[in-house]
Design an enzyme around this catalytic site. Structure first.
Site, PDB file in Angstrom:
ATOM      1  N   LYS A  79      42.559 -12.143 -14.727  1.00 54.78           N
ATOM      2  CA  LYS A  79      41.995 -10.728 -13.945  1.00 54.78           C
ATOM      3  C   LYS A  79      40.779  -9.985 -14.019  1.00 54.78           C
ATOM      4  O   LYS A  79      39.651 -10.509 -14.857  1.00 54.78           O
ATOM      5  CB  LYS A  79      42.897  -9.173 -14.619  1.00 54.78           C
ATOM      6  CG  LYS A  79      43.112  -8.342 -13.448  1.00 54.78           C
ATOM      7  CD  LYS A  79      44.299  -7.592 -13.757  1.00 54.78           C
ATOM      8  CE  LYS A  79      43.878  -5.562 -13.352  1.00 54.78           C
ATOM      9  NZ  LYS A  79      44.976  -4.556 -14.402  1.00 54.78           N
ATOM     10  N   SER A 154      48.357  -3.215 -10.270  1.00 55.72           N
ATOM     11  CA  SER A 154      46.978  -3.528  -9.851  1.00 55.72           C
ATOM     12  C   SER A 154      47.001  -4.884 -10.245  1.00 55.72           C
ATOM     13  O   SER A 154      46.154  -6.095  -9.311  1.00 55.72           O
ATOM     14  CB  SER A 154      46.029  -2.736 -10.683  1.00 55.72           C
ATOM     15  OG  SER A 154      45.616  -2.894 -11.567  1.00 55.72           O
ATOM     16  N   SER A 178      50.731  -1.960 -14.295  1.00 52.60           N
ATOM     17  CA  SER A 178      49.770  -2.939 -13.825  1.00 52.60           C
ATOM     18  C   SER A 178      50.758  -4.334 -14.280  1.00 52.60           C
ATOM     19  O   SER A 178      49.591  -5.077 -12.911  1.00 52.60           O
ATOM     20  CB  SER A 178      48.389  -2.415 -13.768  1.00 52.60           C
ATOM     21  OG  SER A 178      48.259  -1.170 -12.759  1.00 52.60           O
TER      22      SER A 178
END
Ligand code: ZN
Lengths: 486, 481, 94
Positions: A79, A154, A178
């Site tokens: 990420k 997210s 997330s």
């Protein structure tokens, strides 16, 4: 079958038998990326050259018979809020568009030492603020099961990349859901470890007391494998806990006999989508059939979770994001008259709408005269929420809930209604507030063909029980084997 | 004119003498090229985390104990939020609720007029970077930031508003500095910025209960400047009150050249620091046993040492006070006494000769070119009569300038005292011959005349003749006449 | 719930330049969110200790050892503006 469709554990076995090389795996993954990335947009940065080089090195070492790491040669996507040295770390924000990290996150270092090959940096909601990956400066990511739908957030890029075979494994971060919510939306497995289990050093902070890094995989076994690599105390993170890290793959035992599973009544209420409810209840019935004991429990302060979260997280974020000022790195507004304007324009132009909204909310909650009414109050209710769990875990080993109240929603559907967007985190937020581990795994599909996630929660540092129950469930279902048609 | 009383509170920041910074491993060394003692942590890069330096906490607790503070069993760090280019994270990790120490006091003044100034709280926090507005004489079209100093551990020592005059403020600061130096936790060097002080000052009519409106005065770079700035402020505020002007609560800067304070009007907003507990750090817990262990590391403090000097070395209040006012000086004194056991003599030499010379060249005791051992050797030479007291002063001067040993100087310059009675008698004869007038005056009963004759003998021997012998021989010789 | 003036005050504290449109929008949205958050007032928390951390850790230290810093050029590499090996900003007026 292409190599990119396999799991990490399957690939490792093939490599051990010398049937395939890391270079072949990486090539397969990049072929897949070339096919589908323009539809999905899972990545912010792709590092194909470095990945190929890494793969060749690992292959070379293996030929020489040198000792291999746990993940030798396996592609991992990171990420874009975790620092890889000399690679851009943007947090999907304009303000960090050109930031090249001069140092490496502890998690990345551990993965590198284990032989993981870094495929690229995945798209996310800006600074991890969001539940849909629509808040990225670099454009949205689409759900591989239906391109009109969000992939969750997210860590939407990491979940999408795993679900669509653009990578084998991925790393995400979870502040209020997330990892788990996008895992549910994309039909993959995602785990948020106990707060303190994995070092946060090098993870760009959103809300320091809630953030935790965790793995994504195509099945529970891969998630356990990643946990073995990334867990453990780090002297660079004062909040990482110095406890022994078990071999998580050893907890992959197909047996739930006698396990006590709590079903919190507060999670099965109005607002829960009927299809999701049915799928989760069927999952619970299956676990019962396999020998688990279920009992109704209560987590009475559940309904306050979102309110507490949306005070604590933005407050911490308002300070954490103060450093983006265009002085030492990042975007700086080009034409300003004085220092105050330099700060205000840089930040006004550099941050997106959701980030600014949360900075405003957090700044307000901490400002003179409001601290007690908001921030302190939230911290006190946080105590109550944590107590709910402490009491529940006196009676049960795990708690089962839906990961999210609905399946993935349509792109654009909640963009203009932040409160509705926040409420989609209602089932995942409490685990962050209480610091406990949680896993989401596929437990069905809606009629539209969108995945449904099952969430399991356990007491602190008991990821093993999560993995064991998830593994047993997975062995007796085949939801995780379905692939989106792209 | 009505009578006013002054109320002063001081906020002192001292850098702790750790090797590495408070939250990262960068060096705290002073004077490195800009931005070379910096890393991702102390420049606030995305994703970094702080880890507390154990030594900094121990120095802080040690200081707190020496300042008679309570050290609560639990203290926490907090973020203080404000934007400034020298503050990389745009928050400072400091303390707010639950500070490291509180409710202490510092005793100032002499035995006859002792006074306690309260220490309200002591916070452990990180220093900011340094701003530069010009390079040498060249003005820059902006400001430059160097983060070398950023993250160096600071102790914020906040006094209660117990200080009643600018002079008392001066005494408070010198006493505080002396204690911290004794503890060896800080250099307290204002020139290097390892000690900084802001002052809150207000005045009120005597007898009034509520405090007057205060001004915060900043930008002073010496203790004297602080005293002067406070004197200026007190006068300004009284004048304002007398002419019925309103005093506004504000920050004022001291202008060293113009010797006045001026308002910092550019401050465009009220402070709203939005303190909250630092989530990246865990609480500091001070167990009783640890505190006691730290207490044991506290050596003798200035006041105790002064008392001991009076008792052990039979020094006067005043001499003991001067000698212990600086740890380095007191250490120097004791080292000399160790090899030359005549405290009275050593006191004179250290206070008059050594301090005098150091003052003229503006040096600190620890920079003295004459070591305690060398001074002791010099005094021994004098004691054994090898050189006279007068010559000793010449030799000391030479030692101070060259750093040479006294023995070497005495030999090189042939300064050994003349103690040979025959040799002295010979010179006495010469002098008597050359000064018949003085001899005559002495004969008439003018005892003073002998002084002149002694002086002449000393001049002829370049001061090397033993004065006692010269006196004795002269008297004998004159009596014979 | 929250006025436009408060929004402006908070935006200044947070160093965020907002357009008129953003100010209006945030006034409304933050108002809605704060109204939702007010549901916390249903709970009596008088005797509840606040949780700022779920961990029960204390005294996590590093030893006072100097570790290598980054090179000057590495520290300055991402800077928007550099002069004489310093980070450069608009003039700070004191
Ligand atoms: Zn550093």
């Amino acid at each position: 079958m292409e190599l990119c469709e396999l799991t990490g554990n399957e690939l490792l076995k093939k490599m051990e038998k010398k049937e395939i090389s890391s270079e072949e795996i990486v090539r397969s993954v990049y072929n897949r990326i070339n096919q589908v990335e323009n539809k999905l947009h899972s990545f912010v940065t792709l590092t194909e050259e470095e990945a190929s080089l890494q793969a060749r090195n690992i292959d070379g070492n293996m030929r020489k018979g040198e000792s291999r790491g746990l993940l030798a040669g396996i592609p991992v996507a990171i990420k874009d809020n975790m620092c890889i040295k000399n690679v851009k770390t943007t947090c999907s924000s304009h303000i960090l568009e050109n930031f090249i990290s001069p140092y490496e996150a502890t998690v990345v270092k551990k993965l590198r030492d284990a032989g993981a090959v870094f495929i690229g940096k995945t798209n996310m909601d800006e600074f991890a603020m969001g539940s849909s990956t629509e808040n990225s400066y670099f454009g949205i990511t689409r759900n591989p099961w239906d391109l009109d739908y969000i992939p969750g957030g997210s860590s939407g890029g990491s979940a999408t990349a795993v679900a669509s075979d653009e990578t084998i494994l991925a790393i995400g971060s979870d502040t209020g859901g997330s990892i788990r919510q996008p895992a549910a939306c994309c039909g993959v497995v995602g785990l948020k470890p106990t707060y303190g289990r994995v070092s946060r050093y090098g993870l760009v902070a959103f809300a320091s007391s809630l953030d935790q890094i965790g793995p994504f995989g195509k099945d529970v076994e891969d998630v356990a494998l990643l946990m073995n690599v990334i867990s453990g105390y780090d002297e660079n993170d004062s909040t990482s806990v110095n406890v022994e890290v078990p071999d998580f793959t050893k907890s992959l035992i197909e047996n739930v006999k006698g396990a006590k599973i709590g079903i919190p009544r507060e999670y099965f209420v109005e607002g829960l989508d009927g299809e999701v409810e049915r799928a989760v209840k069927e999952a619970i019935e299956l676990l019962e059939k396999l020998g688990a004991k279920t009992l109704q429990i209560s987590l009475p302060h559940t309904e306050y979770g979102v309110a507490v979260y949306y005070l604590i997280a933005p407050s911490e974020a308002s300070a954490n994001l103060a450093r983006y000022d265009g002085v030492r790195y990042g975007y700086r507004s080009p034409e300003t008259e004085n220092l105050l304007e330099e700060y205000e324009k840089t930040r006004g132009e550099g941050f997106g709408a959701e980030v600014k909204r949360r900075i405003m909310l957090g700044t307000y909650a901490l400002s003179s005269g409001y601290y007690d009414a908001y921030y302190l109050k939230a911290q006190k209710v946080r105590t109550l929420i944590k107590k709910d769990f402490d009491e529940a875990f006196q009676k049960v080993d795990v708690i089962v809930t839906p990961t999210a109240p609905t399946t993935a929603f349509k792109i654009g559907e909640k963009v203009d209604d932040p409160l509705q967007m926040y409420l989609s985190d209602i089932f995942t937020i409490s685990a962050n507030l209480a610091g406990i581990p949680g896993i989401s795994l596929p437990c069905g599909f809606s009629k539209k063909g969108l995945p449904i996630g099952l969430q399991l929660l356990a007491k602190p540092f008991d990821e093993e029980v999560l993995l064991r129950i998830a593994y047993t469930y997975e062995k007796n279902t085949d939801w995780h084997k379905r692939k989106p048609a792209l | 004119m009505a009578e006013y009383e002054t109320v002063i509170g001081l906020e002192v920041h001292v850098q702790l003498k750790t090797k590495s910074k408070l939250f990262c491993g960068c060096s705290t060394e002073f004077g490195a090229p800009p931005n070379t003692h910096t890393c991702p942590v102390c420049t606030g890069m995305p994703g970094v985390l702080p880890v507390v330096n154990r030594q900094a906490v121990e120095y802080a607790i040690k200081s707190a104990l020496a300042l008679n503070c309570e050290v609560p069993s639990r203290s926490i760090f907090a973020r203080k939020n404000y934007f400034y280019p020298d503050l990389p994270k745009n928050y400072q990790i400091s303390q707010y609720e639950q500070p490291l120490a509180q409710n202490g006091y510092l005793e100032i003044g002499t035995d006859s007029a002792k006074k306690r100034v309260g220490i309200a709280r002591i916070n452990l926090e990180e220093d900011a970077g340094k701003l530069l507005h010009n390079i040498g004489s060249r003005e820059i079209d902006g400001s430059l930031v160097d983060f070398n100093r950023c993250g160096v551990p600071l102790l914020e020592i906040v006094s209660s508003p117990d200080i009643k005059s600018p002079e008392e403020a001066y005494t408070y600061l010198t006493t505080l500095k002396n204690i911290l130096r004794y503890l060896e936790v800080s250099d307290c060097d204002m020139e290097k910025g390892s000690l900084r002080c802001d002052a809150n000052v207000s005045v009120r009519l005597v007898g009034k209960k509520e405090l007057g409106v205060k001004a915060e005065v900043k930008n002073m770079n010496s203790f004297r400047a602080i005293q002067k700035a406070l004197e200026y402020e007190v006068t300004r505020q009284i004048k304002a009150l007398e002419s019925e002007e309103r005093i506004v609560q504000e920050t004022r800067l001291w202008d060293e050249k113009k010797e006045r304070t001026y308002s910092m009007r550019s401050k465009e907003e009220a402070h709203d620091y939005r303190y909250f507990p630092e989530p990246d750090l865990v609480p500091l817990v001070a167990e009783k046993k640890r505190i006691e262990n730290i207490r044991k590391t506290i050596s003798e403090l200035p006041d105790m040492r002064r008392q001991r000097f009076i008792k052990e070395y039979k020094l006067s209040q005043y001499d003991a006070g001067v000698l212990t006012s600086d740890k380095a000086l007191a250490d120097y004194f004791e080292q000399v006494v160790k090899s030359y056991n005549n405290p009275k003599m050593v006191t004179n030499w250290v206070m008059v000769e050594l301090l005098g010379r150091l003052n003229t060249v503006n040096k600190q005791v620890r920079e003295s070119p004459v070591s305690p051992g060398q001074l002791a050797d010099l005094l021994k030479l004098m004691d054994k009569g090898i050189i006279s007291g007068k010559i000793a002063k010449t030799v000391f001067e030479e030692m101070f300038n060259t750093g040479k040993n006294p023995q070497a100087i005495v030999q090189e310059q042939k300064l050994v005292q003349i103690t040979d009675e025959k040799e002295i008698s010979r010179i006495v004869e010469e002098v008597l011959k050359e000064n018949p007038d003085a001899v005559e005056e002495y004969g008439k009963g003018k005892q003073k005349a002998i002084g002149h004759l002694v002086g002449q003998v000393m001049r002829k021997t370049q001061g090397k003749a033993n004065p006692q012998l010269v006196n004795k021989i002269l008297k004998e010789r004159l009596l014979k006449k | 719930m929250i006025t436009k003036k408060e929004v402006e005050y908070v935006a200044r504290l947070a160093r965020l330049k907002l357009t008129e449109e953003e100010k209006e929008k945030y006034t409304k949205q933050l108002g809605d969110i704060l109204e939702y958050i007010n549901k916390l007032n249903e709970l009596d928390t008088e005797k509840v200790e606040p949780t700022s951390h779920v961990l029960r850790l204390s005294n996590v230290f590093r030893e006072d050892k100097v570790r290598p810093s980054l090179k000057q050029e590495e520290i300055l590499a991402n800077a928007p503006e550099v002069e004489a090996s310093h980070f450069k900003v608009k003039k700070v007026i004191e």
